[in-house]
Design a protein around this motif. Structure first.
Motif, PDB file in Angstrom:
ATOM      1  N   ASN A 112       0.882  -1.164   0.000  1.00 17.05           N
ATOM      2  CA  ASN A 112       0.000   0.000   0.000  1.00 17.05           C
ATOM      3  C   ASN A 112       0.919   1.211   0.000  1.00 17.05           C
ATOM      4  O   ASN A 112       1.326   1.698   1.049  1.00 17.05           O
ATOM      5  CB  ASN A 112      -0.917  -0.012   1.219  1.00 17.05           C
ATOM      6  CG  ASN A 112      -1.914   1.136   1.217  1.00 17.05           C
ATOM      7  OD1 ASN A 112      -1.664   2.194   0.635  1.00 17.05           O
ATOM      8  ND2 ASN A 112      -3.047   0.939   1.869  1.00 17.05           N
ATOM      9  N   SER A 114       0.628   4.364  -0.691  1.00 14.35           N
ATOM     10  CA  SER A 114       0.207   5.627  -0.088  1.00 14.35           C
ATOM     11  C   SER A 114       0.319   5.574   1.439  1.00 14.35           C
ATOM     12  O   SER A 114       0.757   6.548   2.065  1.00 14.35           O
ATOM     13  CB  SER A 114      -1.221   5.975  -0.514  1.00 14.35           C
ATOM     14  OG  SER A 114      -2.132   4.968  -0.118  1.00 14.35           O
ATOM     15  N   LEU A 115      -0.043   4.453   2.044  1.00 14.25           N
ATOM     16  CA  LEU A 115       0.091   4.299   3.491  1.00 14.25           C
ATOM     17  C   LEU A 115       1.556   4.291   3.893  1.00 14.25           C
ATOM     18  O   LEU A 115       1.950   4.952   4.862  1.00 14.25           O
ATOM     19  CB  LEU A 115      -0.593   3.006   3.951  1.00 14.25           C
ATOM     20  CG  LEU A 115      -0.392   2.613   5.420  1.00 14.25           C
ATOM     21  CD1 LEU A 115      -0.834   3.718   6.355  1.00 14.25           C
ATOM     22  CD2 LEU A 115      -1.142   1.313   5.731  1.00 14.25           C
ATOM     23  N   TYR A 118       2.945   7.776   3.712  1.00 19.08           N
ATOM     24  CA  TYR A 118       2.456   8.615   4.811  1.00 19.08           C
ATOM     25  C   TYR A 118       3.272   8.380   6.080  1.00 19.08           C
ATOM     26  O   TYR A 118       3.730   9.330   6.730  1.00 19.08           O
ATOM     27  CB  TYR A 118       0.981   8.336   5.083  1.00 19.08           C
ATOM     28  CG  TYR A 118       0.516   8.912   6.400  1.00 19.08           C
ATOM     29  CD1 TYR A 118       0.478  10.285   6.598  1.00 19.08           C
ATOM     30  CD2 TYR A 118       0.183   8.079   7.471  1.00 19.08           C
ATOM     31  CE1 TYR A 118       0.092  10.822   7.820  1.00 19.08           C
ATOM     32  CE2 TYR A 118      -0.204   8.608   8.691  1.00 19.08           C
ATOM     33  CZ  TYR A 118      -0.245   9.978   8.859  1.00 19.08           C
ATOM     34  OH  TYR A 118      -0.609  10.513  10.066  1.00 19.08           O
ATOM     35  N   ARG A 145      -7.447   7.752   7.612  1.00 24.74           N
ATOM     36  CA  ARG A 145      -7.756   7.893   6.179  1.00 24.74           C
ATOM     37  C   ARG A 145      -7.282   6.666   5.403  1.00 24.74           C
ATOM     38  O   ARG A 145      -7.963   6.171   4.496  1.00 24.74           O
ATOM     39  CB  ARG A 145      -7.089   9.156   5.622  1.00 24.74           C
ATOM     40  CG  ARG A 145      -7.406   9.413   4.145  1.00 24.74           C
ATOM     41  CD  ARG A 145      -6.647  10.610   3.599  1.00 24.74           C
ATOM     42  NE  ARG A 145      -6.990  11.838   4.283  1.00 24.74           N
ATOM     43  CZ  ARG A 145      -8.064  12.578   3.989  1.00 24.74           C
ATOM     44  NH1 ARG A 145      -8.891  12.173   3.040  1.00 24.74           N
ATOM     45  NH2 ARG A 145      -8.310  13.705   4.653  1.00 24.74           N
ATOM     46  N   TYR A 146      -6.123   6.146   5.776  1.00 23.50           N
ATOM     47  CA  TYR A 146      -5.537   5.008   5.060  1.00 23.50           C
ATOM     48  C   TYR A 146      -6.103   3.669   5.556  1.00 23.50           C
ATOM     49  O   TYR A 146      -6.004   2.665   4.861  1.00 23.50           O
ATOM     50  CB  TYR A 146      -4.015   5.037   5.217  1.00 23.50           C
ATOM     51  CG  TYR A 146      -3.421   6.323   4.723  1.00 23.50           C
ATOM     52  CD1 TYR A 146      -3.110   6.504   3.384  1.00 23.50           C
ATOM     53  CD2 TYR A 146      -3.214   7.396   5.606  1.00 23.50           C
ATOM     54  CE1 TYR A 146      -2.588   7.710   2.931  1.00 23.50           C
ATOM     55  CE2 TYR A 146      -2.695   8.601   5.158  1.00 23.50           C
ATOM     56  CZ  TYR A 146      -2.393   8.747   3.816  1.00 23.50           C
ATOM     57  OH  TYR A 146      -1.887   9.949   3.360  1.00 23.50           O
TER      58      TYR A 146
END
Length: 239
Positions: A112, A114-115, A118, A145-146
């Protein structure tokens, strides 16, 4: 199969007399467990074990086999070297606390990006900044959010927020509706970036109350989530 991947250390456990089991969140493979054999049996091994401090950011070459529960690391080096995260007492307390939260919330064995990005970026921010009293609050809120339950901001002018429903409401329909200081801080943090955190002024009592609330929010939306065992120590040191 050899896989070159960036990794963030989530947890580590001594195994038998000389081995170490480490769980990492990797960019290419998701959550992966590793067995480090003989790391406490030689100077070279102990040097290797030193890489695996909680939330360290590493670059690994992994000998990966899909049917193996614990993978083998062929090569290791630091991907990003922290300057204060493990040496500053307050920051290291945050690291211990967040590592435990991430260990219990991130279970996915698939990537993942994007996670991962972050978490990586947020930790680098914490490492270089000096005003971070509310960092863990914003980190946990943004993490939702994730994880799939970020608060619905559609009616954020309302006077209550329902933790179970994840949305703002005009009336308190059940015991999960929050108001007062927790509501005001939630609204503030929803519109705040890490760089703007220095403008958020709350006292230690308000900080603890909001942390308790956000952990309750996690419990309601993540099956099996329990408050971190390090919470009591964290509150003692940090507040």
């Amino acid at each position: 199969m050899l896989i070159d991947t960036h990794a963030i250390v989530l947890s580590k456990t001594k195994y038998r007399d000389h081995d170490l089991i480490v769980r990492c969140y990797t960019k290419e493979l998701g959550v992966v467990g590793f067995l480090l054999k003989g790391v406490f049996n030689s100077k070279r091994g102990k040097a290797k074990a030193a890489y695996f401090q909680l939330l360290s950011q590493l670059q690994l070459v992994v000998v990966y086999k899909a049917n193996r529960s614990l993978q083998i690391i062929k090569e290791i080096r630091l991907a990003n070297m922290y300057t204060s995260l493990h040496s500053n007492v307050l920051k290291s307390s945050i690291v211990m606390f967040l590592a435990e939260v991430l260990t219990t919330t991130i279970k996915e064995e698939e990537p993942n990006e994007s996670l991962f990005s972050y978490i990586e970026t947020a930790l680098l921010w914490l490492d270089v900044h000096t005003n971070y009293a509310n960092f863990h609050l914003l980190f946990l809120l943004k993490l939702t959010r994730y994880l799939g339950f970020y608060p619905d901001e559609a009616d954020d002018g309302n006077n209550y927020f329902n933790l179970r429903e994840g949305k703002f409401e005009s009336k308190a329909h059940d015991i999960y509706a929050i108001s007062g200081d927790n509501l005001l801080l939630l609204k503030t943090l929803l519109g705040t970036t890490f760089d703007e955190l220095s403008g958020v002024k709350i006292n230690s009592k308000q900080r603890q109350a909001f942390l308790h609330m956000i952990l309750s929010y996690f419990e309601l939306h993540l099956g099996g989530f329990k408050p971190p065992k390090s919470l009591q120590i964290f509150n003692q040191v940090f507040n």
